[in-house]
Design a protein around this motif. Sequence first.
Motif, PDB file in Angstrom:
ATOM      1  N   LEU A  55       0.831  -1.208   0.000  1.00 46.50           N
ATOM      2  CA  LEU A  55       0.000   0.000   0.000  1.00 46.50           C
ATOM      3  C   LEU A  55       0.867   1.260   0.000  1.00 46.50           C
ATOM      4  O   LEU A  55       0.414   2.331  -0.400  1.00 46.50           O
ATOM      5  CB  LEU A  55      -0.916   0.002   1.225  1.00 46.50           C
ATOM      6  N   PRO A  59       0.257   2.352  -4.164  1.00 52.25           N
ATOM      7  CA  PRO A  59      -1.137   2.646  -3.788  1.00 52.25           C
ATOM      8  C   PRO A  59      -1.986   2.881  -5.035  1.00 52.25           C
ATOM      9  O   PRO A  59      -1.494   3.340  -6.065  1.00 52.25           O
ATOM     10  CB  PRO A  59      -1.005   3.927  -2.961  1.00 52.25           C
ATOM     11  N   ASN A  60      -3.253   2.557  -4.940  1.00 54.46           N
ATOM     12  CA  ASN A  60      -4.177   2.826  -6.039  1.00 54.46           C
ATOM     13  C   ASN A  60      -5.500   3.297  -5.450  1.00 54.46           C
ATOM     14  O   ASN A  60      -6.221   2.517  -4.823  1.00 54.46           O
ATOM     15  CB  ASN A  60      -4.397   1.566  -6.887  1.00 54.46           C
ATOM     16  N   GLU A  64      -7.211  -0.891  -4.445  1.00 52.59           N
ATOM     17  CA  GLU A  64      -5.870  -1.421  -4.186  1.00 52.59           C
ATOM     18  C   GLU A  64      -5.668  -2.731  -4.939  1.00 52.59           C
ATOM     19  O   GLU A  64      -6.618  -3.489  -5.165  1.00 52.59           O
ATOM     20  CB  GLU A  64      -5.664  -1.635  -2.686  1.00 52.59           C
ATOM     21  N   TYR A  65      -4.407  -3.023  -5.286  1.00 49.70           N
ATOM     22  CA  TYR A  65      -4.131  -4.203  -6.123  1.00 49.70           C
ATOM     23  C   TYR A  65      -4.427  -5.517  -5.403  1.00 49.70           C
ATOM     24  O   TYR A  65      -4.849  -6.489  -6.025  1.00 49.70           O
ATOM     25  CB  TYR A  65      -2.681  -4.161  -6.621  1.00 49.70           C
ATOM     26  N   GLN A  67      -6.872  -5.923  -3.385  1.00 53.09           N
ATOM     27  CA  GLN A  67      -8.325  -6.072  -3.453  1.00 53.09           C
ATOM     28  C   GLN A  67      -8.764  -6.577  -4.833  1.00 53.09           C
ATOM     29  O   GLN A  67      -9.724  -7.339  -4.951  1.00 53.09           O
ATOM     30  CB  GLN A  67      -8.998  -4.737  -3.135  1.00 53.09           C
TER      31      GLN A  67
END
Length: 299
Positions: A55, A59-60, A64-65, A67
């Motif tokens: 994270l 981060p996205n 999130e990747y 997820q």
Amino acid sequence: MKNTLLKMVMSLLLILFFSCKEEPKNEEKEVVTKNPIAENYNISILLDLSDRISLKKNPNPTMEYYQRDLGYIKSVSEAFTEHLKSKRIRQIDDKMQLFFNPEPQDPEINSISEKLKISIDKNNASKELLNSLNSNYASQTSKIYESAIKDDNFIGSDIWNFFDTKVKDQCIENGRRNILVILTDGYMFYENTVVKEANRTTYITPELIRKNGLNTQNWQKKFQEQDFGFIKAGNELSDLEVIVLGINPNRNNPYEEKVIKAYWTKWFTEMKVKRFEIKNADLPSNMEKIIKDFISKNP
């Protein structure tokens, strides 16, 4: 009298004739309605628990990747369950399992992964088990990602070595439909498996792509003429189908995605993988149909 008798005989003969003509139709119908032989699935999921799921580093804000990974796994689990429910109990003999390479140092993660190695046959199949499979898989895999992120000690993912030493023994069984789902950003690197032979390697990183000059418009010509790619790991994987999910190229190079996919495509082709697809890190809702179609439709 003779005419009446003759008419009766002719009527009887006609009845017998048409009765006999109908029998083959019944036989033909019986053959058509026979159930086809049900496939037995052997689905393996290989998780890349490298810093791609961090994270802090990646981060996205959209999702999130890790997820996204969980969403992909949910679709795989649902496809597996739907397959089981389409079979009669006596036909069920299917497996789903989860792998890492290398194994995480956290013993809890390894303990959870053992629970996710599921083998279902006519002796243990039940309505209760099938109905609980999806929720159990979702909750357990969520614990794995939460533990890995909390630990914050990402040692990399040795996908190349997994193919070289483990995939045949652990992911391929005779008489089954063998499907391997790989969750990764497309990059490979593990410090104990760094091998280079001419322009072939066991790894791919943004630095390697840039160093080899594959970040320009003529990358494809250079890739082909100078034989860039992964070192082959195994010669005969014609009983294996692979879907790679989560490709996430470095945005500094507009050709990065194409280079990554060229590496994987060349690798799978040379190892004679039966069928493969390579997909980007899209939202799970956009990937659900793609994943389920790959698993449910035998080529």
